[in-house]
Design a protein around this motif. Structure first.
Motif, mmCIF file in Angstrom:
data_model
loop_
_atom_site.group_PDB
_atom_site.id
_atom_site.type_symbol
_atom_site.label_atom_id
_atom_site.label_comp_id
_atom_site.label_asym_id
_atom_site.label_seq_id
_atom_site.Cartn_x
_atom_site.Cartn_y
_atom_site.Cartn_z
ATOM 1 N N LYS A 122 47.212 29.734 32.722
ATOM 2 C CA LYS A 122 46.760 28.987 33.900
ATOM 3 C C LYS A 122 45.710 27.927 33.585
ATOM 4 O O LYS A 122 45.298 27.189 34.479
ATOM 5 C CB LYS A 122 46.185 29.960 34.938
ATOM 6 C CG LYS A 122 47.181 30.958 35.508
ATOM 7 C CD LYS A 122 46.516 31.796 36.587
ATOM 8 C CE LYS A 122 47.484 32.742 37.255
ATOM 9 N NZ LYS A 122 46.843 33.513 38.351
ATOM 10 N N GLY A 123 45.251 27.880 32.345
ATOM 11 C CA GLY A 123 44.223 26.920 31.977
ATOM 12 C C GLY A 123 42.863 27.237 32.566
ATOM 13 O O GLY A 123 42.009 26.347 32.729
ATOM 14 N N ILE A 124 42.605 28.508 32.872
ATOM 15 C CA ILE A 124 41.325 28.909 33.481
ATOM 16 C C ILE A 124 40.236 28.954 32.413
ATOM 17 O O ILE A 124 40.337 29.712 31.439
ATOM 18 C CB ILE A 124 41.458 30.276 34.169
ATOM 19 C CG1 ILE A 124 42.441 30.181 35.342
ATOM 20 C CG2 ILE A 124 40.095 30.771 34.654
ATOM 21 C CD1 ILE A 124 42.744 31.518 36.004
ATOM 22 N N THR A 125 39.198 28.164 32.597
ATOM 23 C CA THR A 125 38.096 28.113 31.630
ATOM 24 C C THR A 125 36.829 28.801 32.140
ATOM 25 O O THR A 125 35.898 29.023 31.372
ATOM 26 C CB THR A 125 37.761 26.655 31.277
ATOM 27 O OG1 THR A 125 37.466 25.932 32.480
ATOM 28 C CG2 THR A 125 38.936 25.982 30.564
ATOM 29 N N SER A 126 36.795 29.117 33.434
ATOM 30 C CA SER A 126 35.648 29.830 34.020
ATOM 31 C C SER A 126 36.178 31.049 34.772
ATOM 32 O O SER A 126 36.156 31.104 36.009
ATOM 33 C CB SER A 126 34.859 28.920 34.962
ATOM 34 O OG SER A 126 34.350 27.795 34.277
ATOM 35 N N PRO A 127 36.665 32.052 34.033
ATOM 36 C CA PRO A 127 37.357 33.171 34.677
ATOM 37 C C PRO A 127 36.409 34.110 35.420
ATOM 38 O O PRO A 127 35.231 34.223 35.108
ATOM 39 C CB PRO A 127 38.011 33.897 33.495
ATOM 40 C CG PRO A 127 37.099 33.606 32.342
ATOM 41 C CD PRO A 127 36.619 32.200 32.567
ATOM 42 N N ASN A 128 36.981 34.800 36.401
ATOM 43 C CA ASN A 128 36.247 35.868 37.069
ATOM 44 C C ASN A 128 37.177 37.042 37.334
ATOM 45 O O ASN A 128 38.405 36.896 37.327
ATOM 46 C CB ASN A 128 35.591 35.379 38.363
ATOM 47 C CG ASN A 128 36.591 35.020 39.449
ATOM 48 O OD1 ASN A 128 37.307 35.884 39.979
ATOM 49 N ND2 ASN A 128 36.652 33.737 39.810
ATOM 50 N N ILE A 129 36.583 38.199 37.540
ATOM 51 C CA ILE A 129 37.311 39.400 37.938
ATOM 52 C C ILE A 129 36.669 39.934 39.207
ATOM 53 O O ILE A 129 35.492 39.673 39.476
ATOM 54 C CB ILE A 129 37.317 40.485 36.842
ATOM 55 C CG1 ILE A 129 35.886 40.899 36.466
ATOM 56 C CG2 ILE A 129 38.084 40.014 35.614
ATOM 57 C CD1 ILE A 129 35.813 42.073 35.494
ATOM 58 N N VAL A 184 32.796 36.352 31.461
ATOM 59 C CA VAL A 184 33.665 36.464 32.630
ATOM 60 C C VAL A 184 32.789 36.839 33.825
ATOM 61 O O VAL A 184 32.093 37.858 33.791
ATOM 62 C CB VAL A 184 34.755 37.537 32.416
ATOM 63 C CG1 VAL A 184 35.577 37.733 33.694
ATOM 64 C CG2 VAL A 184 35.663 37.155 31.255
ATOM 65 N N PHE A 185 32.818 36.025 34.872
ATOM 66 C CA PHE A 185 31.993 36.293 36.043
ATOM 67 C C PHE A 185 32.569 37.478 36.816
ATOM 68 O O PHE A 185 33.784 37.572 37.011
ATOM 69 C CB PHE A 185 31.929 35.064 36.950
ATOM 70 C CG PHE A 185 30.979 35.211 38.100
ATOM 71 C CD1 PHE A 185 29.615 35.174 37.910
ATOM 72 C CD2 PHE A 185 31.466 35.395 39.389
ATOM 73 C CE1 PHE A 185 28.734 35.316 38.972
ATOM 74 C CE2 PHE A 185 30.605 35.535 40.462
ATOM 75 C CZ PHE A 185 29.229 35.496 40.249
ATOM 76 N N VAL A 186 31.696 38.386 37.239
ATOM 77 C CA VAL A 186 32.127 39.597 37.946
ATOM 78 C C VAL A 186 31.752 39.491 39.420
ATOM 79 O O VAL A 186 30.575 39.329 39.767
ATOM 80 C CB VAL A 186 31.493 40.860 37.338
ATOM 81 C CG1 VAL A 186 31.985 42.108 38.067
ATOM 82 C CG2 VAL A 186 31.818 40.956 35.847
ATOM 83 N N LYS A 187 32.760 39.574 40.289
ATOM 84 C CA LYS A 187 32.546 39.588 41.728
ATOM 85 C C LYS A 187 32.649 41.025 42.238
ATOM 86 O O LYS A 187 33.517 41.780 41.793
ATOM 87 C CB LYS A 187 33.586 38.723 42.445
ATOM 88 C CG LYS A 187 33.501 37.237 42.124
ATOM 89 C CD LYS A 187 34.516 36.466 42.963
ATOM 90 C CE LYS A 187 34.414 34.980 42.773
ATOM 91 N NZ LYS A 187 35.330 34.230 43.680
#
Length: 225
Positions: free
Chosen positions: A63-70, A89-92
């Motif tokens: 997907k070309g995601i460079t600022s991923p989150n979970i 990886v940013f955690v929500k």
């Protein structure tokens, strides 16, 4: 071989065979298809770390995601936060419902274009509550994100609940949308510490877990975990 580097199991073929057999046994416990696969790790934390690393790299590659989150529940194991710190990886955090299971509506609200995976627990560490995995799987499929099910605590209990006569909602690879599972043989599996297995629904996703270097001055360097 007990004193050798486990990152290079090819040194001892019998060790590699035992590794593969344990992984397949656990995959079978969780009703994995012929495409399901996994890897042996040193504990639940490492299994979770490797799953999140795989999702991060999958998100970038597909997907070309460079600022991923979970998206995880506030009750998820601390290893997911650790993975976020390790792999950037940013955690929500999704809130819980009145039963201390994850609020699936809040999970859906938190998903955005940079989300690579959502996380459910079966069961979670603090209260023993099982998250609604089937509902989470529908959300994961709708948004084309991964769904990791953390079974590290109850890994050798929950697969046998139905046979023991206890009602148990589906949580494993029988649920369309579950893409990875972590399970610890050293919790109720009667194996020595540390022993864990991280499983994937297909080999393509597992490939993103691997680390390999082809231009190192010491030669090709590749490890599964």
């Amino acid at each position: 071989w007990a004193f050798c580097n486990p990152l290079h199991p090819a040194i001892h073929p019998s060790l590699r065979q035992m590794d593969a057999e344990v992984v397949q046994m656990v995959v079978n416990m969780y009703n994995g298809s012929k495409e399901a696969c996994g890897a042996f790790t040193t504990g639940g934390t490492e299994s979770i770390l490797m799953a999140i690393k795989a999702y991060r790299d999958w998100g970038l590659a597909t997907k070309g995601i460079t600022s991923p989150n979970i998206v995880v529940c506030t009750t998820a194991h601390a290893a997911f936060m650790k993975a976020g710190k390790y792999f950037n990886v940013f955690v929500k955090f999704a809130r819980t419902d009145k039963h201390m299971a994850v609020d699936v509506k809040h999970v859906q609200q938190l998903i955005d274009g940079n989300t690579v995976a959502i996380v459910g627990s079966c069961c979670q560490y603090a209260h023993g509550t099982v998250d609604p995995i089937e509902d989470m799987a529908k959300i994961a499929l709708k948004h084309n994100v991964g769904l990791h099910v953390d079974c590290c605590l109850g890994g050798f209990l929950v697969p046998f609940m139905e046979k023991a006569g206890f009602p148990m909602p589906a949580f494993d690879f029988r649920v369309n949308g579950v893409t990875s599972i972590s399970c610890d043989p050293h919790k109720y599996g009667f194996s020595p510490k540390g022993a864990s297995v991280v499983m994937f629904s297909n080999k393509e996703l597992r490939h993103h877990m691997y680390c390999f270097l082809t231009e190192w001055t010491g030669g090709i360097y590749a490890t599964a975990t």
